[in-house]
Design an enzyme around this catalytic site. Sequence first.
Site, PDB file in Angstrom:
ATOM      1  N   TRP A 186     110.838  61.052  26.313  1.00 12.17           N
ATOM      2  CA  TRP A 186     110.385  62.144  25.451  1.00 12.17           C
ATOM      3  C   TRP A 186     109.129  62.733  26.073  1.00 12.17           C
ATOM      4  O   TRP A 186     108.655  62.249  27.104  1.00 12.17           O
ATOM      5  CB  TRP A 186     110.099  61.626  24.033  1.00 12.17           C
ATOM      6  CG  TRP A 186     110.555  62.609  22.993  1.00 12.17           C
ATOM      7  CD1 TRP A 186     109.803  63.519  22.329  1.00 12.17           C
ATOM      8  CD2 TRP A 186     111.895  62.770  22.512  1.00 12.17           C
ATOM      9  NE1 TRP A 186     110.584  64.252  21.472  1.00 12.17           N
ATOM     10  CE2 TRP A 186     111.878  63.808  21.559  1.00 12.17           C
ATOM     11  CE3 TRP A 186     113.112  62.144  22.798  1.00 12.17           C
ATOM     12  CZ2 TRP A 186     113.024  64.240  20.879  1.00 12.17           C
ATOM     13  CZ3 TRP A 186     114.250  62.562  22.130  1.00 12.17           C
ATOM     14  CH2 TRP A 186     114.194  63.600  21.192  1.00 12.17           C
ATOM     15  N   ASP A 187     108.593  63.764  25.445  1.00 13.26           N
ATOM     16  CA  ASP A 187     107.399  64.367  26.049  1.00 13.26           C
ATOM     17  C   ASP A 187     106.163  63.488  25.888  1.00 13.26           C
ATOM     18  O   ASP A 187     105.154  63.705  26.548  1.00 13.26           O
ATOM     19  CB  ASP A 187     107.137  65.785  25.512  1.00 13.26           C
ATOM     20  CG  ASP A 187     107.036  65.871  24.002  1.00 13.26           C
ATOM     21  OD1 ASP A 187     107.063  64.826  23.335  1.00 13.26           O
ATOM     22  OD2 ASP A 187     106.924  67.005  23.492  1.00 13.26           O
ATOM     23  N   GLU A 467     114.082  69.029  13.683  1.00 18.80           N
ATOM     24  CA  GLU A 467     114.019  70.292  14.424  1.00 18.80           C
ATOM     25  C   GLU A 467     115.365  70.858  14.874  1.00 18.80           C
ATOM     26  O   GLU A 467     115.392  71.798  15.680  1.00 18.80           O
ATOM     27  CB  GLU A 467     113.064  70.168  15.628  1.00 18.80           C
ATOM     28  CG  GLU A 467     111.647  69.850  15.218  1.00 18.80           C
ATOM     29  CD  GLU A 467     110.640  69.831  16.358  1.00 18.80           C
ATOM     30  OE1 GLU A 467     109.438  69.839  16.069  1.00 18.80           O
ATOM     31  OE2 GLU A 467     111.072  69.815  17.537  1.00 18.80           O
ATOM     32  N   GLU A 563     104.342  68.802  10.834  1.00 22.02           N
ATOM     33  CA  GLU A 563     104.009  68.486  12.232  1.00 22.02           C
ATOM     34  C   GLU A 563     103.073  69.541  12.777  1.00 22.02           C
ATOM     35  O   GLU A 563     103.296  70.734  12.596  1.00 22.02           O
ATOM     36  CB  GLU A 563     105.258  68.488  13.132  1.00 22.02           C
ATOM     37  CG  GLU A 563     105.913  67.169  13.376  1.00 22.02           C
ATOM     38  CD  GLU A 563     106.866  67.225  14.573  1.00 22.02           C
ATOM     39  OE1 GLU A 563     106.522  67.867  15.594  1.00 22.02           O
ATOM     40  OE2 GLU A 563     107.950  66.644  14.477  1.00 22.02           O
TER      41      GLU A 563
END
Length: 882
Positions: A186-187, A467, A563
């Site tokens: 993931w980032d 998302e 978020e």
Amino acid sequence: MPRIIEGECPVSVRLLAEHMRNMVVQTRPKIPETSAQIPAKVPGGVYSDLQRAGIIGDILAGFNDVQTRWVAYDTWTYKANFQVSEKDVQSPVANLVFEGVDTIAFIELNDVPIGSTQNMFVRYVFDVKEHLKIGVNELKVTFASPVHAAENRSAKHFTAPACVPDEYNGECHANQLRKMQASFSWDWGPAFPSVGLWKPVYIEIYDTAIIRSLTTHTEQKDQLWYLRILAHLESGTSAKRVEGYITAKLFVEGHQSLNVAREIAIMTRHDGTVEVELNITVHSNVISFWWPNGFGDQPLYDLKVTLATHKDGYEVSHKHIKIGFRTLELVEEDASKILGNTTAGKGLTFYFKVNGYPMFMKGSNWIPANILPEIGYDKRTVDELLISARDTHMAMLRVWGGGVYESDYFYERCDQLGILIWQDFLFACSMYPADTEFLDNVKVEIEQTVIRLQHHPSIAVWAGNNENEVALRGNWYNTLTEFNKYKDEYIKLYVETIKPIVETWDPRRRYLVSSPSNGLESEQEGYIAKNPYDSNYGDTHYYNYLSDNWDINIYPNTRFASEYGFQSLPSLKTMATATKNKEDYHVNSSYSKHRQHSPNGYDFITDQMNRRLKLDENDPKHFEKFVFYSQISQAMAIKAETEFYRQSQADWYTMGALYWQLNDVWQAPSWSSIEYSGKWKMLHYFAKSFFAPVLVSPRLLLTDIVDVYAINDRLVPIIDGKITVDYFNWSILTPFKSQEFATNVDLLSAKKVTSLGLLNYNKDEIFLRFSFHMEGVSMSPYNFVFPKPLKDIKGLMQPNIKVTVSKNFYRNKLNDTFKYVVNIEVDAVVLFLWLETDSLHGHFDDNGLVITQANIAVNYYIKRRITVEDLEKNIRYQYYMN
């Protein structure tokens, strides 16, 4: 009672004798295979076992996320022997239970295939009665490579996107497997496509039936609570008649218990499962409300359900849980009822009402506590993170949809600490397949998960995914040409498959199809809203790396911010656990680039720092300051955004702020407020202030007007409170002007109290300090307005700083912690004073201090007794100076 048989440890796994060094992600190594065996722990995983055996080093060190990738490309086999007695073989039911298998595996017992697994989040139960033998039995579990399994499945059921961005150094097609999505990278984290038995494995042997789970439903009417209990029974893996006597006992206040019992004689379904309902009426005078953290206590009541052969007979099975009594609803109604016929009053509200009170939800987002799932369940780590959330006034955490459903212990601790959970189902940032095999897999996962977690008072809301609505509407993965196909699959998965299961087993909790979304409005627009980020509805995720994140005016309105975030680097102390190579300690080093998974991430950090702070690239301590300034920048950015949302309760009815993210899985740049080591970043210390229950919060407008808000997150109003505004020159510790404002603020609300003008001041020479005072309010922190970027201020003096430790110390016997008082004396304003004790493993209760007084004190906590001299000697500090 059921008897449990567990395999002898260690079990053994097949491994490759050597591995390639310095390989790149795209390379599929061709390694000569040899047969060897090493001990393995269950629960556990192959990466953990290989580390313990010394086959691979620390997986989080250096470039090991790539250099150990060969582990994920091969097949692995677990073997274990266990003893079975003649009595065991004669029992009517013998089930082999896998609580969690990661992920694609084939199971053999005594060389006979008995089943396979395809879902990391599912409990698998296999009838092995016919395969057991008296004496030694051998269990073998063979794992397929998750990378190859995902690749093979994608060839049949391709679903966008194919791969993660190149910067992630990850693997492709994670969306094809019901596996922790972040394990493919993931980032904010590395790729470790784990395999293993990550939860317990055992054999259950019993005669009649067992109580697998309990679900509870509470409803309040006047002075009574109606408690509906469903006992989920299992009698094996085939239909069977279950007879006996089932009893529920609820232990309430005053050393009392409420009992209910019934005789049963029922047929199970074809898979051996059935539910039995029990009902208890509870008067409100024998229980107390469960409240979120900061609003009251969290009383929990023991509920024990027992199955016996008959009324006074032998106990067959029992299940024990703790429950809380509280009402909670997610209110989505006409916003004009609160905000009138204004722009803000259009659309719907989106807020949580708990025990009849609308509450602003303060908190963060939870990612797995470790990139290896079995280690992420570590109780000590879970405790430290949740207590850190509790101690910074958080009342809600969002368990993000790319991780795992957390352990029972996690949710039990949230119940005890008053931390509400926004629980995503585990679908994140992808489109997902909707073929029959995939959907059937998901059905079992969702049903088991809801039934396991439903009884916890901490569970507030379910969300179908992270998302994916905005990704489809926004064409994140170039799906526009196939929009209708992907929309149909989206509805098939989240609406037609998941929604009915949630509403069957947990009808009183809201199920949101996605996060972010417009909630009810998205549903009315066919589940994919035209603008899922509409500020008049639902929740939003907002990231803006191009504007000045310290400027409170850049943030858009929202009903609920679920978020938002900005990156910083971990401390050098934490970084040193991943590399001790000094050449790595540079933003442009190969190591630093490897660890930064966010495209252009360092550029964004640098740009934000350069807007507000001054850092000389030729400074010999450039990297050390870059790390420190990145944490200042992150803390100030999230402070600004959070306070904007808290202020906006007054005029937009914004009712939640959950910043991204609470925790880390490795030592790298990320959005977290707590480093992988458990060390608090400056952001987490700032959260203690910007989430304070009572806060004076200024908003500097572009017109040089300062709007002053008072925020009251308590269940009692503020009456005759006093706000003090002190005006300082940068060059002196004494304010040159002070003003006071009386204020009254309703309970659970924010209010604009006054406005101040700065037009008559040299704004590069001054700053403002805000404080609040009222009898009965013990904690309301200072707040500040810096009218000009700190790089441009005039008059800031080089301070003389003296740090001493008081001779007396205090021991808390409950948690065996020692507290020392650290005194700080200064002769000038100090910005972001950061205290460290690199060779001691303790923590300060406040840090990143803006000091405007000659003397202050902070507390230092450590688990062992040390001398005052040792602590004084170990404290070092840094601060911001132009």
